[in-house]
Design a protein around this motif. Sequence first.
Motif, PDB file in Angstrom:
ATOM      1  N   SER A   1       0.835  -1.203   0.000  1.00  0.00           N
ATOM      2  CA  SER A   1       0.000   0.000   0.000  1.00  0.00           C
ATOM      3  C   SER A   1       0.867   1.249   0.000  1.00  0.00           C
ATOM      4  CB  SER A   1      -0.907   0.008   1.238  1.00  0.00           C
ATOM      5  OG  SER A   1      -1.538   1.268   1.372  1.00  0.00           O
ATOM      6  N   LYS A   2       0.429   2.269  -0.741  1.00  0.00           N
ATOM      7  CA  LYS A   2       1.164   3.530  -0.752  1.00  0.00           C
ATOM      8  C   LYS A   2       1.015   4.266   0.584  1.00  0.00           C
ATOM      9  CE  LYS A   2      -2.670   6.178  -2.806  1.00  0.00           C
ATOM     10  NZ  LYS A   2      -3.089   7.023  -3.951  1.00  0.00           N
ATOM     11  N   ARG A   3       0.059   3.824   1.402  1.00  0.00           N
ATOM     12  CA  ARG A   3      -0.153   4.443   2.714  1.00  0.00           C
ATOM     13  C   ARG A   3       0.484   3.643   3.849  1.00  0.00           C
ATOM     14  NH1 ARG A   3      -6.493   5.813   1.445  1.00  0.00           N
ATOM     15  NH2 ARG A   3      -6.133   7.775   0.312  1.00  0.00           N
ATOM     16  N   LYS A   4       1.205   2.601   3.508  1.00  0.00           N
ATOM     17  CA  LYS A   4       1.845   1.786   4.536  1.00  0.00           C
ATOM     18  C   LYS A   4       2.780   2.656   5.377  1.00  0.00           C
ATOM     19  CE  LYS A   4       4.396  -2.541   5.153  1.00  0.00           C
ATOM     20  NZ  LYS A   4       5.029  -3.695   4.471  1.00  0.00           N
ATOM     21  N   GLY A   5       2.644   2.523   6.699  1.00  0.00           N
ATOM     22  CA  GLY A   5       3.454   3.321   7.613  1.00  0.00           C
ATOM     23  C   GLY A   5       2.757   4.559   8.135  1.00  0.00           C
ATOM     24  N   ARG A   6       1.626   4.959   7.521  1.00  0.00           N
ATOM     25  CA  ARG A   6       0.905   6.139   7.999  1.00  0.00           C
ATOM     26  C   ARG A   6       0.319   5.875   9.385  1.00  0.00           C
ATOM     27  NH1 ARG A   6      -0.366   9.960   3.970  1.00  0.00           N
ATOM     28  NH2 ARG A   6      -1.168  11.201   5.720  1.00  0.00           N
ATOM     29  N   VAL A   7       0.262   6.900  10.199  1.00  0.00           N
ATOM     30  CA  VAL A   7      -0.197   6.791  11.588  1.00  0.00           C
ATOM     31  C   VAL A   7      -1.402   7.692  11.795  1.00  0.00           C
ATOM     32  CG1 VAL A   7       0.438   7.198  14.001  1.00  0.00           C
ATOM     33  CG2 VAL A   7       2.121   6.243  12.420  1.00  0.00           C
TER      34      VAL A   7
END
Length: 257
Positions: A170-176
């Motif tokens: 996912s391009k959002r992997k790591g978002r918090v």
Amino acid sequence: MWNKKIPQGNPVAIHYVDQDGKTLKKDDSQGGELDTKYTITPASIAGYEFVKATEGTLTGTLTSNPQQVTLVYRKAPVTPTTPDSSTSSSSTDSTSSSTSEALPTLKKGQAITAVKKLGLYRTPNFSNRSREFYYAKQPRIKRPQFVVTGVAQSHAGHKRYLVRDVTPNSKRKGRVGYLTAKSTFIVGTYYQHAPKKVQLLTNVNAYREAALTHQIKHFKRGKVLRVKGIVHYHLTTRLVLTNGTYITSNKAHVLAK
């Protein structure tokens, strides 16, 4: 007798400031072994909401060189205590339904999966202003997955989960950010009870150990397997097949029959 000395990385210094650079909280630090990964979870500061990290990143690798991360906050908007702002008609993960209950409080590190469209927010008080973006409803094998890093409450007392996106590829992997804890929107990523049989939604490997090491066999999508039990492995679970091998219990890969 001797003990191997494990080299330690230089701790990452963590600073908490507002948008004008004023210190809001005493500095923290995060250390560990050299060359290991670190993840920084923004602390909750009363009256403020986290905006972004500058002079560093929330995730990285500990090195022998000094590193620092500055966490920038802004004044949190004043929101009414009743009703909760998440009951707005524009919010897909509304908490207005009295029949939608929160999941039991999960431990830090446990995984959850989104089963409906829902928003990721900067603060526990959901509003259009605090929403980062929406996760669209996805087919089962592509559903967004998260790891719980904390638990919070909105001003109205609704439980929220502070999470990190761990969705593969996912391009959002790591978002918090914060998600609703309502069971109509999120479920546990892993089965907690053993079904009698499972159908494979993706290609799955069977392993000799519960750590999913030493591959024994490869199964193709669509195969139906018999299950004799379930075991806990750290904060996840594994399904035990009738031949004693282990496979994942991630609901994105296996479907109880």
